[in-house]
Design a protein around this motif. Structure first.
Motif, short mmCIF file in Angstrom:
data_model
loop_
_atom_site.label_atom_id
_atom_site.label_comp_id
_atom_site.label_asym_id
_atom_site.label_seq_id
_atom_site.Cartn_x
_atom_site.Cartn_y
_atom_site.Cartn_z
N TYR A 101 0.82 -1.21 0.00
CA TYR A 101 0.00 0.00 0.00
C TYR A 101 0.86 1.27 0.00
CZ TYR A 101 -4.59 -2.15 0.43
OH TYR A 101 -5.76 -2.83 0.18
N ALA A 102 2.07 1.16 0.53
CA ALA A 102 2.98 2.32 0.48
C ALA A 102 3.37 2.62 -0.96
CB ALA A 102 4.22 2.05 1.33
N GLU A 103 3.68 1.57 -1.74
CA GLU A 103 3.99 1.80 -3.16
C GLU A 103 2.78 2.34 -3.90
OE1 GLU A 103 5.13 -0.65 -7.24
OE2 GLU A 103 5.96 -1.36 -5.33
N LEU A 104 1.61 1.74 -3.69
CA LEU A 104 0.41 2.19 -4.38
C LEU A 104 0.04 3.62 -4.00
CD1 LEU A 104 -1.66 -1.10 -4.02
CD2 LEU A 104 -1.02 -0.03 -6.20
N GLY A 105 0.17 3.94 -2.70
CA GLY A 105 -0.22 5.26 -2.22
C GLY A 105 0.68 6.38 -2.71
N THR A 106 1.96 6.09 -2.90
CA THR A 106 2.88 7.11 -3.42
C THR A 106 2.85 7.17 -4.94
OG1 THR A 106 4.67 5.49 -3.26
CG2 THR A 106 4.44 7.04 -1.44
N MET A 107 2.36 6.10 -5.57
CA MET A 107 2.24 6.07 -7.03
C MET A 107 0.93 6.70 -7.50
SD MET A 107 2.47 2.68 -9.47
CE MET A 107 1.05 1.87 -8.74
N ILE A 108 -0.15 6.44 -6.77
CA ILE A 108 -1.48 6.98 -7.07
C ILE A 108 -1.90 7.81 -5.87
CG2 ILE A 108 -3.88 6.42 -7.68
CD1 ILE A 108 -2.73 3.63 -8.58
N LEU A 411 -1.20 -4.23 -8.03
CA LEU A 411 0.17 -3.73 -7.98
C LEU A 411 1.05 -4.49 -8.95
CD1 LEU A 411 2.38 -1.97 -6.74
CD2 LEU A 411 2.53 -3.58 -4.84
N ILE A 412 0.88 -5.82 -9.00
CA ILE A 412 1.64 -6.64 -9.95
C ILE A 412 1.26 -6.30 -11.38
CG2 ILE A 412 2.11 -9.02 -10.71
CD1 ILE A 412 1.49 -9.90 -7.81
N VAL A 413 -0.05 -6.18 -11.63
CA VAL A 413 -0.54 -5.89 -12.99
C VAL A 413 0.00 -4.55 -13.48
CG1 VAL A 413 -2.62 -5.33 -14.32
CG2 VAL A 413 -2.61 -7.32 -12.80
N MET A 414 -0.03 -3.52 -12.61
CA MET A 414 0.40 -2.19 -13.04
C MET A 414 1.91 -2.09 -13.23
SD MET A 414 -2.16 0.60 -11.26
CE MET A 414 -2.31 -0.11 -9.62
N ARG A 415 2.68 -3.05 -12.70
CA ARG A 415 4.11 -3.09 -13.02
C ARG A 415 4.33 -3.28 -14.52
NH1 ARG A 415 7.79 -4.50 -8.81
NH2 ARG A 415 7.19 -3.19 -7.03
N PHE A 416 3.36 -3.92 -15.19
CA PHE A 416 3.48 -4.20 -16.62
C PHE A 416 2.62 -3.28 -17.47
CE2 PHE A 416 4.27 -8.11 -14.23
CZ PHE A 416 5.52 -8.47 -14.71
N THR A 417 1.42 -2.89 -16.95
CA THR A 417 0.51 -2.08 -17.76
C THR A 417 0.70 -0.58 -17.56
OG1 THR A 417 -1.21 -2.17 -16.04
CG2 THR A 417 -1.23 -3.91 -17.73
N ARG A 418 1.27 -0.15 -16.42
CA ARG A 418 1.45 1.27 -16.14
C ARG A 418 2.91 1.56 -15.76
NH1 ARG A 418 -3.07 4.21 -15.32
NH2 ARG A 418 -1.59 5.87 -15.78
N LYS A 419 3.80 1.21 -16.66
CA LYS A 419 5.23 1.43 -16.41
C LYS A 419 5.58 2.91 -16.35
CE LYS A 419 6.72 -2.90 -18.58
NZ LYS A 419 7.53 -3.52 -19.64
N ASP A 420 4.70 3.76 -16.91
CA ASP A 420 4.96 5.19 -16.97
C ASP A 420 4.79 5.89 -15.62
OD1 ASP A 420 2.21 4.40 -17.46
OD2 ASP A 420 1.75 6.53 -17.63
N LEU A 421 4.08 5.27 -14.69
CA LEU A 421 3.79 5.92 -13.40
C LEU A 421 5.05 6.03 -12.55
CD1 LEU A 421 0.39 4.24 -12.43
CD2 LEU A 421 0.75 6.58 -13.22
N HIS A 422 5.19 7.21 -11.91
CA HIS A 422 6.35 7.45 -11.03
C HIS A 422 6.16 6.67 -9.73
CE1 HIS A 422 9.59 9.34 -8.91
NE2 HIS A 422 8.78 9.99 -8.08
N PRO A 424 7.87 6.46 -6.21
CA PRO A 424 8.86 6.85 -5.19
C PRO A 424 9.25 5.69 -4.28
CG PRO A 424 7.07 8.45 -5.32
CD PRO A 424 6.65 7.28 -6.13
N VAL A 425 8.28 4.78 -4.05
CA VAL A 425 8.56 3.57 -3.26
C VAL A 425 8.29 2.38 -4.17
CG1 VAL A 425 7.87 2.17 -1.28
CG2 VAL A 425 7.90 4.66 -1.09
N LYS A 426 9.23 1.43 -4.23
CA LYS A 426 9.06 0.26 -5.08
C LYS A 426 9.49 -0.98 -4.32
CE LYS A 426 9.80 -1.30 -9.84
NZ LYS A 426 10.46 -0.99 -11.14
#
Length: 504
Positions: A101-108, A411-422, A424-426
Protein backbone atom coordinates in the motif's frame (compact mmCIF):
# COMPACT_ATOMS: atom_id res chain seq x y z
CA UNK A 1 -27.93 18.54 -13.13
CA UNK A 2 -24.32 19.67 -13.26
CA UNK A 3 -25.27 23.14 -14.60
CA UNK A 4 -27.84 23.65 -11.88
CA UNK A 5 -25.44 22.41 -9.21
CA UNK A 6 -22.71 24.74 -10.46
CA UNK A 7 -25.17 27.67 -10.43
CA UNK A 8 -26.05 26.87 -6.83
CA UNK A 9 -22.39 26.53 -5.97
CA UNK A 10 -21.66 29.93 -7.52
CA UNK A 11 -24.60 31.54 -5.70
CA UNK A 12 -23.39 30.19 -2.36
CA UNK A 13 -19.89 31.51 -2.99
CA UNK A 14 -21.17 34.89 -4.20
CA UNK A 15 -23.35 35.22 -1.11
CA UNK A 16 -20.38 34.42 1.11
CA UNK A 17 -18.21 36.93 -0.79
CA UNK A 18 -20.91 39.62 -0.60
CA UNK A 19 -21.26 39.13 3.17
CA UNK A 20 -17.54 39.54 3.62
CA UNK A 21 -17.57 42.72 1.47
CA UNK A 22 -20.49 44.23 3.44
CA UNK A 23 -18.87 43.31 6.73
CA UNK A 24 -15.59 44.94 5.85
CA UNK A 25 -17.01 48.13 4.33
CA UNK A 26 -17.49 49.73 7.74
CA UNK A 27 -13.84 49.34 8.67
CA UNK A 28 -10.96 51.47 7.59
CA UNK A 29 -8.57 50.58 4.80
CA UNK A 30 -5.83 49.59 7.25
CA UNK A 31 -8.03 47.21 9.26
CA UNK A 32 -9.42 45.77 6.03
CA UNK A 33 -5.92 44.93 4.84
CA UNK A 34 -5.09 43.32 8.18
CA UNK A 35 -8.27 41.25 8.37
CA UNK A 36 -8.17 40.06 4.77
CA UNK A 37 -7.32 36.34 4.50
CA UNK A 38 -6.40 34.37 1.41
CA UNK A 39 -9.39 32.45 0.06
CA UNK A 40 -8.89 28.69 0.15
CA UNK A 41 -9.97 26.52 -2.74
CA UNK A 42 -13.04 24.43 -1.88
CA UNK A 43 -11.18 21.14 -1.66
CA UNK A 44 -10.08 18.91 1.19
CA UNK A 45 -7.11 20.65 2.80
CA UNK A 46 -3.73 19.03 3.52
CA UNK A 47 -4.05 19.18 7.31
CA UNK A 48 -2.75 15.71 8.25
CA UNK A 49 0.94 15.54 9.19
CA UNK A 50 3.24 12.64 10.03
CA UNK A 51 2.24 12.40 13.71
CA UNK A 52 -1.47 12.47 12.85
CA UNK A 53 -0.86 9.82 10.19
CA UNK A 54 0.93 7.49 12.61
CA UNK A 55 -1.83 7.99 15.19
CA UNK A 56 -4.50 7.23 12.59
CA UNK A 57 -2.84 3.89 11.75
CA UNK A 58 -2.00 2.90 15.33
CA UNK A 59 -5.21 4.27 16.85
CA UNK A 60 -7.47 2.50 14.36
CA UNK A 61 -5.63 -0.83 14.40
CA UNK A 62 -5.49 -1.09 18.20
CA UNK A 63 -9.14 -1.19 19.20
CA UNK A 64 -10.62 -3.01 22.17
CA UNK A 65 -9.79 -6.56 21.05
CA UNK A 66 -6.26 -6.77 22.49
CA UNK A 67 -7.64 -5.64 25.87
CA UNK A 68 -10.89 -7.62 25.98
CA UNK A 69 -10.56 -10.90 24.06
CA UNK A 70 -7.15 -11.69 22.51
CA UNK A 71 -8.03 -15.37 22.89
CA UNK A 72 -8.75 -16.68 19.38
CA UNK A 73 -5.08 -17.00 18.42
CA UNK A 74 -4.33 -18.92 21.64
CA UNK A 75 -7.42 -21.10 21.23
CA UNK A 76 -6.43 -22.33 17.77
CA UNK A 77 -2.64 -22.45 18.30
CA UNK A 78 -3.04 -24.49 21.50
CA UNK A 79 -0.05 -23.22 23.49
CA UNK A 80 1.82 -20.10 24.59
CA UNK A 81 4.84 -20.54 22.27
CA UNK A 82 2.95 -20.95 18.96
CA UNK A 83 0.56 -18.16 20.06
CA UNK A 84 3.39 -15.61 20.43
CA UNK A 85 5.05 -16.80 17.20
CA UNK A 86 1.78 -16.39 15.27
CA UNK A 87 1.24 -12.88 16.67
CA UNK A 88 4.77 -12.00 15.49
CA UNK A 89 4.30 -13.63 12.06
CA UNK A 90 1.00 -11.81 11.58
CA UNK A 91 2.81 -8.54 12.28
CA UNK A 92 5.35 -9.38 9.57
CA UNK A 93 2.58 -10.21 7.08
CA UNK A 94 0.75 -6.98 7.96
CA UNK A 95 3.98 -5.09 7.31
CA UNK A 96 4.31 -6.75 3.87
CA UNK A 97 0.74 -5.74 3.03
CA UNK A 98 1.39 -2.21 4.26
CA UNK A 99 4.48 -1.95 2.06
CA UNK A 100 2.33 -2.83 -0.97
CA UNK A 101 0.00 0.00 0.00
CA UNK A 102 2.98 2.32 0.48
CA UNK A 103 3.99 1.80 -3.16
CA UNK A 104 0.41 2.19 -4.38
CA UNK A 105 -0.22 5.26 -2.22
CA UNK A 106 2.88 7.11 -3.42
CA UNK A 107 2.24 6.07 -7.03
CA UNK A 108 -1.48 6.98 -7.07
CA UNK A 109 -1.87 9.97 -4.74
CA UNK A 110 -5.66 9.87 -4.58
CA UNK A 111 -7.80 9.37 -1.49
CA UNK A 112 -9.93 6.25 -1.26
CA UNK A 113 -7.22 3.65 -0.73
CA UNK A 114 -8.20 0.27 -2.20
CA UNK A 115 -11.00 1.92 -4.20
CA UNK A 116 -8.58 4.19 -6.09
CA UNK A 117 -6.12 1.35 -6.76
CA UNK A 118 -8.79 -1.05 -8.05
CA UNK A 119 -10.10 1.73 -10.28
CA UNK A 120 -6.63 2.33 -11.73
CA UNK A 121 -5.69 -1.34 -12.03
CA UNK A 122 -8.89 -3.09 -13.11
CA UNK A 123 -11.42 -0.41 -14.01
CA UNK A 124 -14.66 0.85 -12.48
CA UNK A 125 -16.59 -2.39 -11.81
CA UNK A 126 -14.32 -3.94 -9.12
CA UNK A 127 -13.89 -0.47 -7.58
CA UNK A 128 -17.66 0.00 -7.48
CA UNK A 129 -18.24 -3.41 -5.84
CA UNK A 130 -15.61 -2.53 -3.24
CA UNK A 131 -17.23 0.82 -2.41
CA UNK A 132 -20.69 -0.77 -2.42
CA UNK A 133 -19.61 -3.36 0.18
CA UNK A 134 -17.41 -1.14 2.35
CA UNK A 135 -19.50 2.06 2.33
CA UNK A 136 -22.87 0.36 2.78
CA UNK A 137 -21.93 -2.46 5.19
CA UNK A 138 -18.41 -2.87 6.57
CA UNK A 139 -17.41 0.69 7.55
CA UNK A 140 -20.68 1.76 9.24
CA UNK A 141 -21.16 -1.65 10.91
CA UNK A 142 -17.57 -1.51 12.17
CA UNK A 143 -18.30 1.91 13.70
CA UNK A 144 -21.48 0.47 15.24
CA UNK A 145 -19.63 -2.49 16.79
CA UNK A 146 -16.84 -0.32 18.23
CA UNK A 147 -19.27 2.19 19.75
CA UNK A 148 -21.31 -0.68 21.24
CA UNK A 149 -18.12 -1.91 22.97
CA UNK A 150 -17.55 1.66 24.17
CA UNK A 151 -21.12 1.87 25.48
CA UNK A 152 -20.88 -1.44 27.38
CA UNK A 153 -17.67 -0.36 29.13
CA UNK A 154 -19.03 3.12 29.88
CA UNK A 155 -22.33 1.86 31.36
CA UNK A 156 -21.01 -1.15 33.35
CA UNK A 157 -19.93 0.90 36.45
CA UNK A 158 -23.51 2.14 36.83
CA UNK A 159 -24.86 -1.43 36.91
CA UNK A 160 -22.41 -3.23 39.25
CA UNK A 161 -24.66 -6.23 39.98
CA UNK A 162 -26.09 -6.90 36.53
CA UNK A 163 -25.55 -6.46 32.82
CA UNK A 164 -26.42 -2.95 31.55
CA UNK A 165 -29.83 -2.81 29.81
CA UNK A 166 -29.68 -3.13 26.04
CA UNK A 167 -31.61 0.13 25.58
CA UNK A 168 -29.01 2.02 27.63
CA UNK A 169 -26.04 0.65 25.67
CA UNK A 170 -27.69 1.28 22.32
CA UNK A 171 -28.61 4.87 23.24
CA UNK A 172 -25.11 5.51 24.56
CA UNK A 173 -23.56 4.01 21.41
CA UNK A 174 -25.78 6.21 19.24
CA UNK A 175 -24.75 9.26 21.29
CA UNK A 176 -21.08 8.32 20.78
CA UNK A 177 -21.64 8.08 17.02
CA UNK A 178 -23.29 11.53 17.08
CA UNK A 179 -20.32 13.08 18.94
CA UNK A 180 -17.73 11.45 16.65
CA UNK A 181 -19.59 12.48 13.49
CA UNK A 182 -19.92 16.06 14.81
CA UNK A 183 -16.18 16.26 15.55
CA UNK A 184 -15.27 14.96 12.08
CA UNK A 185 -17.70 17.35 10.38
CA UNK A 186 -16.44 20.39 12.29
CA UNK A 187 -12.75 20.19 11.50
CA UNK A 188 -10.10 17.87 10.09
CA UNK A 189 -7.57 19.32 12.55
CA UNK A 190 -9.93 18.74 15.50
CA UNK A 191 -10.49 15.11 14.45
CA UNK A 192 -6.70 14.69 14.12
CA UNK A 193 -6.11 16.12 17.60
CA UNK A 194 -8.76 13.78 19.05
CA UNK A 195 -7.02 10.86 17.34
CA UNK A 196 -3.61 11.87 18.74
CA UNK A 197 -4.95 12.25 22.30
CA UNK A 198 -6.78 8.91 22.36
CA UNK A 199 -3.91 7.07 20.66
CA UNK A 200 -1.59 8.43 23.36
CA UNK A 201 -4.07 7.16 25.98
CA UNK A 202 -4.12 3.64 24.59
CA UNK A 203 -0.32 3.57 24.25
CA UNK A 204 -0.09 4.71 27.88
CA UNK A 205 -2.16 1.78 29.17
CA UNK A 206 -0.15 -0.59 26.96
CA UNK A 207 3.06 0.76 28.51
CA UNK A 208 1.54 0.23 31.98
CA UNK A 209 0.56 -3.38 31.19
CA UNK A 210 3.90 -4.18 29.50
CA UNK A 211 5.87 -2.50 32.33
CA UNK A 212 4.01 -4.54 34.93
CA UNK A 213 4.68 -7.67 32.87
CA UNK A 214 8.42 -6.94 32.72
CA UNK A 215 8.53 -6.48 36.51
CA UNK A 216 6.71 -9.79 37.01
CA UNK A 217 9.10 -11.55 34.61
CA UNK A 218 12.06 -10.12 36.56
CA UNK A 219 10.49 -11.47 39.75
CA UNK A 220 10.47 -14.98 38.25
CA UNK A 221 6.87 -15.37 37.01
CA UNK A 222 7.96 -17.46 34.02
CA UNK A 223 6.10 -20.71 34.70
CA UNK A 224 3.86 -20.30 31.61
CA UNK A 225 6.94 -19.99 29.36
CA UNK A 226 8.86 -23.04 30.65
CA UNK A 227 7.04 -25.58 28.45
CA UNK A 228 5.68 -23.09 25.96
CA UNK A 229 5.09 -25.57 23.13
CA UNK A 230 3.38 -28.33 25.14
CA UNK A 231 -0.08 -29.00 23.74
CA UNK A 232 0.56 -27.04 20.53
CA UNK A 233 -1.97 -27.72 17.79
CA UNK A 234 -0.81 -30.11 15.05
CA UNK A 235 -3.74 -29.33 12.75
CA UNK A 236 -2.93 -27.32 9.65
CA UNK A 237 -6.51 -26.02 9.60
CA UNK A 238 -6.34 -24.86 13.25
CA UNK A 239 -3.02 -23.04 12.70
CA UNK A 240 -4.56 -21.41 9.63
CA UNK A 241 -7.53 -20.18 11.67
CA UNK A 242 -5.12 -18.80 14.29
CA UNK A 243 -3.44 -16.79 11.51
CA UNK A 244 -6.86 -15.69 10.27
CA UNK A 245 -7.81 -14.22 13.64
CA UNK A 246 -4.34 -12.73 14.18
CA UNK A 247 -4.34 -10.96 10.82
CA UNK A 248 -7.86 -9.68 11.49
CA UNK A 249 -6.50 -7.98 14.63
CA UNK A 250 -3.86 -6.28 12.44
CA UNK A 251 -6.40 -5.17 9.85
CA UNK A 252 -6.18 -1.42 9.32
CA UNK A 253 -2.74 -1.04 7.77
CA UNK A 254 -4.32 0.80 4.82
CA UNK A 255 -6.14 3.45 6.87
CA UNK A 256 -3.82 6.28 5.87
CA UNK A 257 -4.24 5.48 2.17
CA UNK A 258 -7.90 6.53 2.43
CA UNK A 259 -6.88 10.16 3.08
CA UNK A 260 -3.82 10.55 0.81
CA UNK A 261 -5.10 13.84 -0.65
CA UNK A 262 -5.18 15.39 2.84
CA UNK A 263 -1.71 14.16 3.82
CA UNK A 264 1.15 16.66 3.86
CA UNK A 265 3.99 15.48 1.59
CA UNK A 266 2.46 12.02 0.96
CA UNK A 267 5.55 10.73 -0.88
CA UNK A 268 7.48 11.07 2.39
CA UNK A 269 4.90 10.83 5.17
CA UNK A 270 2.82 7.90 3.88
CA UNK A 271 5.63 5.29 3.79
CA UNK A 272 7.22 6.77 6.93
CA UNK A 273 3.97 6.53 8.91
CA UNK A 274 3.54 2.92 7.76
CA UNK A 275 7.14 1.97 8.62
CA UNK A 276 6.74 3.47 12.12
CA UNK A 277 3.10 2.55 12.82
CA UNK A 278 2.87 -1.14 11.84
CA UNK A 279 5.99 -2.34 13.75
CA UNK A 280 4.83 -0.31 16.76
CA UNK A 281 1.48 -2.14 16.74
CA UNK A 282 3.25 -5.51 16.29
CA UNK A 283 5.54 -4.90 19.27
CA UNK A 284 2.55 -3.79 21.39
CA UNK A 285 0.53 -6.90 20.53
CA UNK A 286 3.36 -9.33 21.30
CA UNK A 287 4.48 -7.64 24.53
CA UNK A 288 0.93 -7.27 25.87
CA UNK A 289 0.36 -11.00 25.32
CA UNK A 290 3.64 -11.78 27.10
CA UNK A 291 2.48 -9.62 30.03
CA UNK A 292 -0.85 -11.47 30.21
CA UNK A 293 0.95 -14.83 30.40
CA UNK A 294 3.00 -13.67 33.40
CA UNK A 295 -0.24 -13.48 35.43
CA UNK A 296 -2.68 -15.93 33.81
CA UNK A 297 -2.36 -19.49 32.61
CA UNK A 298 -3.62 -20.22 29.07
CA UNK A 299 -6.82 -21.78 30.46
CA UNK A 300 -7.49 -18.74 32.68
CA UNK A 301 -6.91 -16.39 29.77
CA UNK A 302 -9.35 -18.31 27.56
CA UNK A 303 -12.21 -18.04 30.09
CA UNK A 304 -11.62 -14.40 31.11
CA UNK A 305 -14.45 -12.11 29.86
CA UNK A 306 -12.07 -9.13 29.68
CA UNK A 307 -8.41 -10.12 29.84
CA UNK A 308 -6.93 -6.67 30.53
CA UNK A 309 -9.39 -6.06 33.38
CA UNK A 310 -8.48 -9.42 34.95
CA UNK A 311 -4.79 -8.49 34.60
CA UNK A 312 -5.46 -5.10 36.25
CA UNK A 313 -7.39 -6.66 39.14
CA UNK A 314 -4.50 -9.03 39.90
CA UNK A 315 -1.55 -6.69 39.36
CA UNK A 316 -2.57 -3.03 39.60
CA UNK A 317 -4.97 -3.08 42.59
CA UNK A 318 -6.01 -0.59 44.04
CA UNK A 319 -5.45 1.31 40.77
CA UNK A 320 -7.05 -1.43 38.66
CA UNK A 321 -9.86 0.99 37.66
CA UNK A 322 -7.50 2.70 35.20
CA UNK A 323 -7.61 -0.33 32.86
CA UNK A 324 -11.35 -0.19 31.98
CA UNK A 325 -11.12 3.62 31.80
CA UNK A 326 -8.33 3.51 29.24
CA UNK A 327 -10.00 0.68 27.31
CA UNK A 328 -12.91 3.12 27.03
CA UNK A 329 -10.54 5.72 25.58
CA UNK A 330 -9.12 3.12 23.21
CA UNK A 331 -12.50 2.20 21.76
CA UNK A 332 -13.47 5.86 21.32
CA UNK A 333 -10.20 6.61 19.49
CA UNK A 334 -10.64 3.59 17.24
CA UNK A 335 -14.20 4.68 16.41
CA UNK A 336 -12.97 8.21 15.58
CA UNK A 337 -10.33 6.83 13.19
CA UNK A 338 -12.86 4.53 11.53
CA UNK A 339 -15.29 7.43 10.98
CA UNK A 340 -12.49 9.65 9.63
CA UNK A 341 -11.47 7.21 6.90
CA UNK A 342 -15.00 5.95 6.10
CA UNK A 343 -16.10 9.47 5.18
CA UNK A 344 -13.27 9.78 2.67
CA UNK A 345 -14.15 6.55 0.89
CA UNK A 346 -17.80 7.60 0.50
CA UNK A 347 -16.59 11.04 -0.67
CA UNK A 348 -14.32 9.59 -3.38
CA UNK A 349 -17.02 7.11 -4.49
CA UNK A 350 -19.48 9.98 -4.90
CA UNK A 351 -16.89 12.02 -6.79
CA UNK A 352 -16.38 9.17 -9.27
CA UNK A 353 -20.14 8.76 -9.77
CA UNK A 354 -20.37 5.39 -7.95
CA UNK A 355 -22.45 6.84 -5.12
CA UNK A 356 -24.95 9.72 -5.08
CA UNK A 357 -23.28 13.01 -5.95
CA UNK A 358 -24.13 14.77 -2.69
CA UNK A 359 -21.62 12.49 -0.89
CA UNK A 360 -18.80 14.14 -2.85
CA UNK A 361 -19.67 17.66 -1.66
CA UNK A 362 -17.53 19.62 0.80
CA UNK A 363 -18.54 22.01 3.56
CA UNK A 364 -18.04 25.56 2.34
CA UNK A 365 -16.94 26.75 5.79
CA UNK A 366 -15.28 23.68 7.35
CA UNK A 367 -13.61 22.05 4.31
CA UNK A 368 -14.74 18.60 5.45
CA UNK A 369 -16.73 15.97 3.48
CA UNK A 370 -19.68 16.50 5.83
CA UNK A 371 -22.39 14.68 3.77
CA UNK A 372 -20.25 11.52 3.46
CA UNK A 373 -19.41 11.55 7.20
CA UNK A 374 -23.07 12.10 8.19
CA UNK A 375 -24.17 9.30 5.83
CA UNK A 376 -21.71 6.89 7.45
CA UNK A 377 -22.94 7.92 10.91
CA UNK A 378 -26.62 7.42 10.01
CA UNK A 379 -25.87 3.92 8.68
CA UNK A 380 -23.90 3.14 11.87
CA UNK A 381 -26.90 4.13 14.03
CA UNK A 382 -29.11 1.96 11.81
CA UNK A 383 -26.78 -1.01 12.43
CA UNK A 384 -26.82 -0.38 16.19
CA UNK A 385 -30.58 -1.04 16.30
CA UNK A 386 -30.65 -4.84 15.62
CA UNK A 387 -29.97 -7.32 18.42
CA UNK A 388 -26.54 -8.51 17.27
CA UNK A 389 -24.85 -7.78 13.95
CA UNK A 390 -21.35 -8.88 14.95
CA UNK A 391 -21.83 -12.49 13.79
CA UNK A 392 -23.22 -11.50 10.40
CA UNK A 393 -20.52 -8.90 9.80
CA UNK A 394 -17.83 -11.52 10.47
CA UNK A 395 -19.06 -13.37 7.39
CA UNK A 396 -18.25 -10.31 5.29
CA UNK A 397 -14.57 -10.65 6.21
CA UNK A 398 -14.00 -12.93 3.23
CA UNK A 399 -15.04 -10.07 0.93
CA UNK A 400 -12.62 -7.67 2.69
CA UNK A 401 -9.69 -10.07 2.21
CA UNK A 402 -10.78 -10.72 -1.37
CA UNK A 403 -10.50 -7.01 -2.16
CA UNK A 404 -7.12 -6.82 -0.36
CA UNK A 405 -5.89 -9.66 -2.57
CA UNK A 406 -7.17 -7.89 -5.70
CA UNK A 407 -5.34 -4.74 -4.61
CA UNK A 408 -2.05 -6.62 -4.24
CA UNK A 409 -2.70 -8.20 -7.64
CA UNK A 410 -3.31 -4.73 -9.14
CA UNK A 411 0.17 -3.73 -7.98
CA UNK A 412 1.64 -6.64 -9.95
CA UNK A 413 -0.54 -5.89 -12.99
CA UNK A 414 0.40 -2.19 -13.04
CA UNK A 415 4.11 -3.09 -13.02
CA UNK A 416 3.48 -4.20 -16.62
CA UNK A 417 0.51 -2.08 -17.76
CA UNK A 418 1.45 1.27 -16.14
CA UNK A 419 5.23 1.43 -16.41
CA UNK A 420 4.97 5.19 -16.97
CA UNK A 421 3.79 5.92 -13.40
CA UNK A 422 6.35 7.45 -11.03
CA UNK A 423 7.11 5.10 -8.11
CA UNK A 424 8.86 6.85 -5.19
CA UNK A 425 8.56 3.57 -3.26
CA UNK A 426 9.06 0.26 -5.08
CA UNK A 427 8.80 -3.08 -3.28
CA UNK A 428 10.12 -6.42 -4.62
CA UNK A 429 7.40 -8.04 -6.72
CA UNK A 430 7.53 -11.15 -4.54
CA UNK A 431 5.90 -9.17 -1.67
CA UNK A 432 2.57 -8.51 -3.47
CA UNK A 433 2.76 -12.12 -4.73
CA UNK A 434 2.90 -13.39 -1.14
CA UNK A 435 0.02 -11.09 -0.17
CA UNK A 436 -2.15 -12.43 -3.03
CA UNK A 437 -1.59 -16.00 -1.78
CA UNK A 438 -2.26 -15.02 1.86
CA UNK A 439 -5.48 -13.22 0.93
CA UNK A 440 -6.67 -16.18 -1.19
CA UNK A 441 -6.16 -18.40 1.83
CA UNK A 442 -8.00 -16.00 4.15
CA UNK A 443 -10.94 -15.91 1.72
CA UNK A 444 -11.17 -19.68 1.32
CA UNK A 445 -10.10 -21.00 4.76
CA UNK A 446 -13.17 -20.01 6.81
CA UNK A 447 -15.57 -21.09 4.03
CA UNK A 448 -13.89 -24.52 3.63
CA UNK A 449 -13.51 -25.01 7.38
CA UNK A 450 -17.10 -24.12 8.21
CA UNK A 451 -19.32 -23.62 5.15
CA UNK A 452 -22.51 -21.82 6.13
CA UNK A 453 -25.42 -20.25 4.26
CA UNK A 454 -24.48 -16.77 5.54
CA UNK A 455 -21.60 -16.68 3.05
CA UNK A 456 -24.19 -16.97 0.27
CA UNK A 457 -26.06 -14.01 1.74
CA UNK A 458 -22.88 -11.94 1.61
CA UNK A 459 -22.12 -13.01 -1.96
CA UNK A 460 -25.73 -12.19 -2.90
CA UNK A 461 -25.34 -8.69 -1.44
CA UNK A 462 -22.19 -8.19 -3.53
CA UNK A 463 -24.00 -9.27 -6.70
CA UNK A 464 -27.02 -7.13 -5.80
CA UNK A 465 -24.74 -4.12 -6.26
CA UNK A 466 -24.65 -4.95 -9.98
CA UNK A 467 -28.41 -4.30 -10.20
CA UNK A 468 -27.69 -0.67 -9.31
CA UNK A 469 -24.39 -0.39 -11.18
CA UNK A 470 -25.56 -1.01 -14.73
CA UNK A 471 -28.59 1.34 -14.89
CA UNK A 472 -27.34 4.16 -12.64
CA UNK A 473 -23.55 4.13 -13.08
CA UNK A 474 -22.81 2.46 -16.40
CA UNK A 475 -25.87 3.56 -18.43
CA UNK A 476 -26.61 6.74 -16.39
CA UNK A 477 -30.40 6.62 -16.89
CA UNK A 478 -31.96 10.08 -17.19
CA UNK A 479 -34.86 9.50 -14.80
CA UNK A 480 -32.39 8.70 -12.02
CA UNK A 481 -30.75 12.10 -12.48
CA UNK A 482 -34.10 13.88 -12.57
CA UNK A 483 -35.11 12.16 -9.34
CA UNK A 484 -31.88 13.06 -7.51
CA UNK A 485 -31.56 16.68 -8.75
CA UNK A 486 -34.05 18.36 -6.36
CA UNK A 487 -32.93 16.16 -3.44
CA UNK A 488 -29.29 17.09 -4.06
CA UNK A 489 -30.07 20.82 -4.32
CA UNK A 490 -32.13 20.89 -1.11
CA UNK A 491 -29.47 18.95 0.82
CA UNK A 492 -26.79 21.23 -0.58
CA UNK A 493 -28.57 24.34 0.68
CA UNK A 494 -29.39 22.72 4.02
CA UNK A 495 -25.79 21.66 4.79
CA UNK A 496 -24.04 24.54 2.96
CA UNK A 497 -21.89 22.19 0.88
CA UNK A 498 -20.52 22.56 -2.64
CA UNK A 499 -18.83 20.31 -5.21
CA UNK A 500 -15.03 20.20 -4.84
CA UNK A 501 -13.11 22.59 -7.07
CA UNK A 502 -10.72 21.09 -9.57
CA UNK A 503 -7.19 22.19 -8.72
CA UNK A 504 -4.10 21.42 -10.74
Amino acid sequence: MHQQTEMDNDSLKKATKKESENGSSSHGVVSQAKDQKPVKATVLQKDVGLLSGICLIVGTMIGSGIFISPTSVLLYSGAVGPCLLIWTACGVLAMLGALCYAELGTMITKSGGTYAYLMEGFGPLPAYLFSWTIVMVLKPSNLAIITMSFAKYASTPFYPDCTPPVVVTKCLASAAVFVIVSVNCLSVKLASYVQIVFTAAKLFIIVVIVGAGIVLLAQGNTQNFSNAFDGASQSFGAIGLAFFHGLWAYDGWAQLNYITEELKDPHRNLPLAIIIGIPLVSVCYVLVNVAYFTVMTPSELLVSPAVAVTFGDRVLYPLSWIVPLFVLFSTFGSANGSCFTAGRLAYVSGREGHMVKILSYISLKRYTPAPAIIFNGLLAIFYIMPADITTLINYFSFAQWGFNGLTALSLIVMRFTRKDLHRPVKVPIVIPGVMVLVCCYLVLAPIIDNPEVEYLYCASFLLAGLLLYFPFVHMKVKWGRKLMRPITLHLQLLMEVVPPEKTE
